[in-house]
Design a protein around this motif. Structure first.
Motif, PDB file in Angstrom:
ATOM      1  N   ILE A 139       0.856  -1.181   0.000  1.00 49.90           N
ATOM      2  CA  ILE A 139       0.000   0.000   0.000  1.00 49.90           C
ATOM      3  C   ILE A 139       0.896   1.235   0.000  1.00 49.90           C
ATOM      4  O   ILE A 139       1.972   1.230   0.604  1.00 49.90           O
ATOM      5  CB  ILE A 139      -0.973   0.005   1.208  1.00 49.90           C
ATOM      6  N   GLN A 140       0.430   2.259  -0.705  1.00 48.20           N
ATOM      7  CA  GLN A 140       1.181   3.512  -0.786  1.00 48.20           C
ATOM      8  C   GLN A 140       0.224   4.671  -0.544  1.00 48.20           C
ATOM      9  O   GLN A 140      -0.840   4.743  -1.152  1.00 48.20           O
ATOM     10  CB  GLN A 140       1.831   3.649  -2.163  1.00 48.20           C
ATOM     11  N   ASP A 141       0.622   5.564   0.334  1.00 51.35           N
ATOM     12  CA  ASP A 141      -0.153   6.770   0.575  1.00 51.35           C
ATOM     13  C   ASP A 141       0.128   7.754  -0.559  1.00 51.35           C
ATOM     14  O   ASP A 141       1.269   7.915  -0.978  1.00 51.35           O
ATOM     15  CB  ASP A 141       0.236   7.391   1.920  1.00 51.35           C
ATOM     16  N   LEU A 142      -0.906   8.382  -1.089  1.00 51.94           N
ATOM     17  CA  LEU A 142      -0.764   9.317  -2.210  1.00 51.94           C
ATOM     18  C   LEU A 142      -0.770  10.763  -1.712  1.00 51.94           C
ATOM     19  O   LEU A 142      -1.515  11.593  -2.210  1.00 51.94           O
ATOM     20  CB  LEU A 142      -1.877   9.067  -3.240  1.00 51.94           C
ATOM     21  N   ASN A 143       0.062  11.035  -0.716  1.00 54.30           N
ATOM     22  CA  ASN A 143       0.168  12.370  -0.116  1.00 54.30           C
ATOM     23  C   ASN A 143      -1.178  12.874   0.384  1.00 54.30           C
ATOM     24  O   ASN A 143      -1.549  14.032   0.167  1.00 54.30           O
ATOM     25  CB  ASN A 143       0.791  13.371  -1.101  1.00 54.30           C
ATOM     26  N   SER A 144      -1.905  12.008   1.059  1.00 52.48           N
ATOM     27  CA  SER A 144      -3.211  12.380   1.586  1.00 52.48           C
ATOM     28  C   SER A 144      -3.052  13.325   2.770  1.00 52.48           C
ATOM     29  O   SER A 144      -2.014  13.351   3.430  1.00 52.48           O
ATOM     30  CB  SER A 144      -3.974  11.125   2.018  1.00 52.48           C
ATOM     31  N   THR A 145      -4.091  14.074   3.044  1.00 50.29           N
ATOM     32  CA  THR A 145      -4.060  15.054   4.135  1.00 50.29           C
ATOM     33  C   THR A 145      -3.962  14.369   5.497  1.00 50.29           C
ATOM     34  O   THR A 145      -3.144  14.752   6.334  1.00 50.29           O
ATOM     35  CB  THR A 145      -5.333  15.930   4.090  1.00 50.29           C
ATOM     36  N   ASN A 146      -4.779  13.358   5.727  1.00 45.29           N
ATOM     37  CA  ASN A 146      -4.836  12.710   7.036  1.00 45.29           C
ATOM     38  C   ASN A 146      -3.991  11.451   7.146  1.00 45.29           C
ATOM     39  O   ASN A 146      -3.973  10.805   8.186  1.00 45.29           O
ATOM     40  CB  ASN A 146      -6.293  12.402   7.399  1.00 45.29           C
ATOM     41  N   GLY A 147      -3.334  11.056   6.075  1.00 43.20           N
ATOM     42  CA  GLY A 147      -2.417   9.923   6.125  1.00 43.20           C
ATOM     43  C   GLY A 147      -3.091   8.571   6.010  1.00 43.20           C
ATOM     44  O   GLY A 147      -4.306   8.431   6.060  1.00 43.20           O
ATOM     45  N   THR A 148      -2.238   7.570   5.833  1.00 43.49           N
ATOM     46  CA  THR A 148      -2.657   6.176   5.744  1.00 43.49           C
ATOM     47  C   THR A 148      -1.923   5.413   6.831  1.00 43.49           C
ATOM     48  O   THR A 148      -0.711   5.566   6.991  1.00 43.49           O
ATOM     49  CB  THR A 148      -2.315   5.597   4.355  1.00 43.49           C
ATOM     50  N   PHE A 149      -2.662   4.587   7.560  1.00 46.69           N
ATOM     51  CA  PHE A 149      -2.091   3.840   8.674  1.00 46.69           C
ATOM     52  C   PHE A 149      -2.298   2.343   8.443  1.00 46.69           C
ATOM     53  O   PHE A 149      -3.357   1.923   7.962  1.00 46.69           O
ATOM     54  CB  PHE A 149      -2.769   4.238   9.987  1.00 46.69           C
ATOM     55  N   VAL A 150      -1.297   1.557   8.795  1.00 43.25           N
ATOM     56  CA  VAL A 150      -1.409   0.092   8.767  1.00 43.25           C
ATOM     57  C   VAL A 150      -1.159  -0.390  10.182  1.00 43.25           C
ATOM     58  O   VAL A 150      -0.083  -0.155  10.749  1.00 43.25           O
ATOM     59  CB  VAL A 150      -0.403  -0.545   7.775  1.00 43.25           C
ATOM     60  N   ASN A 151      -2.154  -1.021  10.769  1.00 39.51           N
ATOM     61  CA  ASN A 151      -2.105  -1.505  12.156  1.00 39.51           C
ATOM     62  C   ASN A 151      -1.701  -0.383  13.121  1.00 39.51           C
ATOM     63  O   ASN A 151      -0.908  -0.577  14.033  1.00 39.51           O
ATOM     64  CB  ASN A 151      -1.158  -2.698  12.279  1.00 39.51           C
TER      65      ASN A 151
END
Length: 134
Positions: free
Chosen positions: A95-107
């Motif tokens: 998974i790759q975060d696409l520079n989102s504002t609130n971020g992407t979290f794994v576990n």
């Protein structure tokens, strides 16, 4: 007499060129369509809302976000228009975060760049929790 033979040969040669052109045009169209289908193959993996409300099948490349252009659309103000992308490479998923504002979290851990995901990992996009299922 000579002109009649030459004109017949030229006529058949032009017909041959037209058929050759059509053959190549249809071949290019076919190869283009075939290539798109190969890129959009479904995988055995799924992404499910943590509460089990909805489940999504994943492609080899799956985009996730609020935009209608994404493969998985999540209607939440905390999810970016194009929030994250999941890719299959071999037997593994990333998974790759696409520079989102609130971020992407794994576990519970914020990812920077690309992160490997495994069966039953919890992916958080904005305020939404999703479970990755192999």
């Amino acid at each position: 007499m000579y002109y009649e033979i030459a004109s017949q040969i030229l006529k058949y040669f032009l017909i041959f060129l037209i058929y050759l052109f059509l053959y190549r045009a249809f071949k290019i169209i076919y190869m283009d369509i075939k290539g798109v289908r190969r890129e959009r193959q479904l995988t055995s993996a799924k992404l499910s809302f943590f509460n089990g409300e909805r489940t999504f099948n994943l492609f080899e490349v799956t985009t996730i976000g609020r935009s209608d252009e994404c493969d998985i659309v999540i209607e939440s103000p905390y999810v970016s228009a194009k929030h994250a992308i999941i890719r299959k490479k071999g037997r593994k998923f990333y998974i790759q975060d696409l520079n989102s504002t609130n971020g992407t979290f794994v576990n519970g851990k914020r990812i920077k760049g690309i992160a490997k995901i495994r069966n039953n990992d919890i992916i958080t996009l904005g305020d939404m929790d999703l479970k990755f299922i192999l």
